[in-house]
Structure formats: structure tokens, C-alpha cells
Design an enzyme around this catalytic site. Sequence first.
Site, mmCIF file in Angstrom:
data_model
loop_
_atom_site.group_PDB
_atom_site.id
_atom_site.type_symbol
_atom_site.label_atom_id
_atom_site.label_comp_id
_atom_site.label_asym_id
_atom_site.label_seq_id
_atom_site.Cartn_x
_atom_site.Cartn_y
_atom_site.Cartn_z
ATOM 1 N N LYS A 231 0.844 -1.208 0.000
ATOM 2 C CA LYS A 231 0.000 0.000 0.000
ATOM 3 C C LYS A 231 0.870 1.245 0.000
ATOM 4 C CE LYS A 231 -3.069 2.590 3.098
ATOM 5 N NZ LYS A 231 -3.711 2.598 4.447
ATOM 6 N N LYS A 243 -10.031 13.261 8.325
ATOM 7 C CA LYS A 243 -9.487 12.926 9.638
ATOM 8 C C LYS A 243 -9.383 14.192 10.487
ATOM 9 C CE LYS A 243 -6.296 9.283 7.975
ATOM 10 N NZ LYS A 243 -6.756 8.125 8.763
ATOM 11 N N ASP A 313 -12.140 7.287 4.113
ATOM 12 C CA ASP A 313 -10.883 7.072 4.833
ATOM 13 C C ASP A 313 -10.483 5.604 4.848
ATOM 14 O OD1 ASP A 313 -8.659 7.809 6.260
ATOM 15 O OD2 ASP A 313 -9.662 7.823 8.206
ATOM 16 N N ARG A 317 -7.624 -0.278 1.143
ATOM 17 C CA ARG A 317 -8.093 -1.563 0.614
ATOM 18 C C ARG A 317 -8.572 -1.432 -0.824
ATOM 19 N NH1 ARG A 317 -12.174 -2.046 5.444
ATOM 20 N NH2 ARG A 317 -10.437 -0.813 6.275
#
Length: 463
Positions: A231, A243, A313, A317
Site C-alpha cells: 500500500k 481525519k 478514509d 483496501r
Amino acid sequence: MTALPDFAPADADSLPLHVISPDDLPDWLAGPGAEWAGWLTAAGFKAALGEVQLLPGTAGLAGAVIGTGTAQTRARGRFGLAKAVAALPAVDWHLSGALTEAAAKEAVLGWLLASYRFDSYRPGKPAPALPRLKLPEGLDGETLLAMAAGEYLTRDLINTPSNDMGPEELQAAFFALAEAHGATASAIVGDDLLAQNFPMIHAVGRASPRAPRLLDMRWGSDGPQLTLVGKGVCFDTGGLDLKPSAGMLLMKKDMGGAATVMGLALMIMRLGLPLRLRVLVPAVENSVSGAAMRPRDILTSRKGLTVEINNTDAEGRLILADALTYASEEEGATIISMATLTGSARVAVGPDLAPYFTDDPAMATAIAAGAATGFDPVWRLPFWDAYEPMIEPGIADLDNAPSGGFAGSITAALFLRRFVTTPRYAHFDIYGHIPADLPARPKGGAGQGARALLYALPEMLDL
């Protein structure tokens, strides 16, 4: 890259570093160390783990002692002997004492890792000279140096702030790694991701002026195929699900999975392991703009599965899904993904352990053994099939952020597994950061799981 320390030459004059346990201290003071018994007693030396005391001689410094601590204290922390690096003067040293091969290996590896300094942003404050260690007879110095070099690369990449380590700069580091080891590397950048069917990598990175990309490296022409997927979120604002400021403070490390697979790739290539290596890194910046993906958008992945975005957020994935699909299109590969993916993993095991998932018992056995050999602790978590409904929102095939807050690391791993076709797959949900200084592990970026995997590969791939 931070310069790697070398071992002191085998024929160089060096001072002894006496390694002593609390149980052996009385006999040592009564025998070989008798001339320093009064000195050490006056200094209060107890041979605690990493406790160092210099020894005077008639001509100056005669050596030093370092404690191993008790079995209990050793079990509570790795690399205790690495404290010697900061405590000893910058001359050449050799280990003295009855160390097992494993203990000597841990001491030497810890010494190399403790010699790391990240001084790129302090040019006016050069690091002090460090002591050098002779390689003890019987140890594989090349493997130890390769592991240290891989860890140095990983730390450098994570520690570099995001203004200097965006997707383009990560690509430059990726290409430099490939060139240094005779590998080939390519990149698919910007809208070409859509043209070549990597829609979720594009969707995550399109809001940033720093174009998203998929990096691809190949090395080796013979042996089993190993594909590493890391990643590479170079900074994560959270997207429109922004965030809080405190949550962004460590987000330069959100490319820690990419940094770790690159460090592992360096180890593999430097050692010339007999395998075919591929490294895939989707590199993006998750930013906020009018082009950002929105909550409740539904994206179609490279595999054709649709994904409802219930939290912008939970982007890591998404980019990994397209990369894992691409990796799976090459039959016969063993695939390993590494990512700073979920806070749930940290809640479960804290920052020192790297949880991993696999359905392959042989891979799990090899990784567990490699973790012990490489002083690189990992912990297996389950691909728990009973939680599969949690990632199925009803309106689309998959949900990128199931509600409820339970089993977040497991549901993320289950999400990734949907995009992998081979049973020979393992996923690591790493932290990539040391919160406070520890022996051989300074505060800041850190690789996790790479040494465990390096030692697992011969059994895992039947090398």
C-alpha cells in the site's frame, strides 16, 4: 539512502565487549574480570539487560561489559545488547563471552539496526561517529547486512515527509531500487489507470494534483513466482470523511506497506535468492477536492466487483484490491500484501506485533518460524468466514467500511481476499512506526514482517 555501517575488519585491533548475565557475574568478577571487580562493584553494575560499563586499563580503555539481563527481561524486549551502540566510544569492538549462535546473531543485527540515523533534514548537525563491531565467526554477515539495508530503506522512505515523498517521489525511489539491482520497473500514471482498467486506484488518487500511479517491478528469470503488493498512500487526509488534525500527524507513514515490500525486495535481490520477484505498489495521495470520491459512491473494481464507499478514509483496501487483482492474473504466483491498513490491528496487538492472515497452513508455519529466526514478531489472525456478510452492503457486492466497529482488521482482510484467486496468499496489517525509542528501533518509521518473510521464503517457496 542512509549509509549502511560496515563491520570492523577481521584483522583490525579491537576492544572486547564482555557479554555477561546476572547469574554469571559473580564468577566472572572472581575470575577473568577480577581486576575490575572493585570498579564494577563501585559502579553498581548488575548486568541488567543492555547495561554498559567501560573498563579502564593501564594504557587507557581496556574494554567494556554489557549485561544480558535475566531470561524474563530478555523475553520482554528484543535487541537489548544494541544499547551498546549509543554507550560505547567510536572504536572497533568484538563480542566476548559464551553467546549462542542465536544470541550473537541478535546482537549483531541489533547493532546494525541501532546504527541507523535519519539526518537528511539536519545538515548542520552531523551524526557522531559510531562504534564498529567485528562479525563473530560462524555468522552469515551477508544476510545480516541485507536485512539491515532493507530496513534502512524502509525507514528512510517512511521517515521522509510527504512534501518530499509523494507518488512521484516514491516512484523515483522504486525505479532507483530496480536499477541498483538489475530489475525492470514501469509505471501506469494518471488517466492511463482508467485506460488500463485500474479504476479504484484512480478514484482514490484523482483528487490530488499529484497523479496516482501503479508501480511494477520484476527481477529474476528462474524459480517460483513471488509477488509483493504494498500500500502506497503517500499521505492520507481521510478524503471527504476528513481525519481530525491529530489523526493526520502520522499519515506520512501510510505508505509503510510499500516501504516494507521495497525493503524486502532489496533483501531478496541483494542476496540473489533463486526466485522470480514482482513488486506492485499502487501509489496515491488521498486528498480533498471537487474530484474526490464521495461517501456512498459505488465503484467498479478491476475484477468487476462493485464497492460501496461508506468511508472515504478506508481507501487503502481499494487501491490494494485493483493491484491484487492484477497480481492474481499471473497464475502460480505466491502473493503477499503489506499495508498500514487498520487501527483495529493496533487495538488488537499494539504497535510491536504485525498481525497477518493466511488460509495456507504451510505459509503460516513458515512465517511463524521466520519470525523467530529474524527477531521479527508477527501474530496470525483469522480470515473468519462467518464475518463475510459484514462486508456485503446489499446495494453493491462489497462495503469498504462496514458499520458496527467490530473486527475491523479481519473484515479488511476479508475484503482483500475477495480479489485474490490463489490460496497461496498472506496479508500483513502492519503499523510501520515505532512510537518511542527502543533498542535498535528508534522512534519513527519501521519495517515489520520483512525479516520474518525473508526467512520464511525457502520453506514457503521450496527454494
